[in-house]
Motif scaffolding. Structure first.
Motif, PDB file in Angstrom:
ATOM      1  N   GLU A 187       0.768  -1.268  -0.005  1.00  0.00           N
ATOM      2  CA  GLU A 187       0.068   0.068  -0.115  1.00  0.00           C
ATOM      3  C   GLU A 187       0.770   1.230  -0.030  1.00  0.00           C
ATOM      4  O   GLU A 187       0.608   2.277  -0.574  1.00  0.00           O
ATOM      5  N   GLU A 188       1.918   1.405   0.659  1.00  0.00           N
ATOM      6  CA  GLU A 188       2.819   2.353   0.888  1.00  0.00           C
ATOM      7  C   GLU A 188       3.482   2.635  -0.523  1.00  0.00           C
ATOM      8  O   GLU A 188       3.532   3.732  -1.117  1.00  0.00           O
ATOM      9  N   VAL A 189       4.104   1.612  -1.198  1.00  0.00           N
ATOM     10  CA  VAL A 189       4.817   1.514  -2.581  1.00  0.00           C
ATOM     11  C   VAL A 189       3.594   2.145  -3.554  1.00  0.00           C
ATOM     12  O   VAL A 189       3.867   2.895  -4.469  1.00  0.00           O
ATOM     13  N   LYS A 190       2.312   1.703  -3.624  1.00  0.00           N
ATOM     14  CA  LYS A 190       1.341   1.833  -4.261  1.00  0.00           C
ATOM     15  C   LYS A 190       0.952   3.397  -4.279  1.00  0.00           C
ATOM     16  O   LYS A 190       1.027   4.165  -5.373  1.00  0.00           O
ATOM     17  N   ALA A 191       1.063   3.923  -3.091  1.00  0.00           N
ATOM     18  CA  ALA A 191       0.604   5.522  -2.778  1.00  0.00           C
ATOM     19  C   ALA A 191       1.721   6.211  -3.197  1.00  0.00           C
ATOM     20  O   ALA A 191       1.495   7.314  -4.002  1.00  0.00           O
TER      21      ALA A 191
END
Length: 90
Positions: free
Chosen positions: A43-47
């Protein structure tokens, strides 16, 4: 004496079975924690990717960056010219 050996073997396998059950439970818990951690990192990488994509689409910002880089390049070129000019005149 043979009964004692059977008792020892049974105890060994019972203890071994308990340890295997405990190991399997710990392994399952570790897998669950790893899954949660990986999901969080995803989720962090996606954001971050979405943020970078949005910034890349901001053409005005990239023009500003390009202008600044050109100016820095020109100043660096002038600094080299000045350094070598002084060296040749010495």
């Amino acid at each position: 004496m043979e009964e004692n050996k059977e008792g020892s073997a049974e105890k060994f396998f019972r203890d071994f079975g308990k340890k295997m059950d405990q190991f399997a439970q710990e392994l399952k818990e570790a897998g669950s924690r790893a899954e949660v951690d990986l999901q969080k990192k995803y989720e962090e990488v996606k954001a971050t990717a979405q943020k970078l994509k949005a910034e890349a689409e901001n053409k005005e910002r990239w023009k500003e960056v390009e202008t600044s880089l050109k100016k820095a390049g020109e100043e660096l070129e002038n600094a080299f010219k000045a350094a070598f000019k002084k060296k040749n005149n010495s």
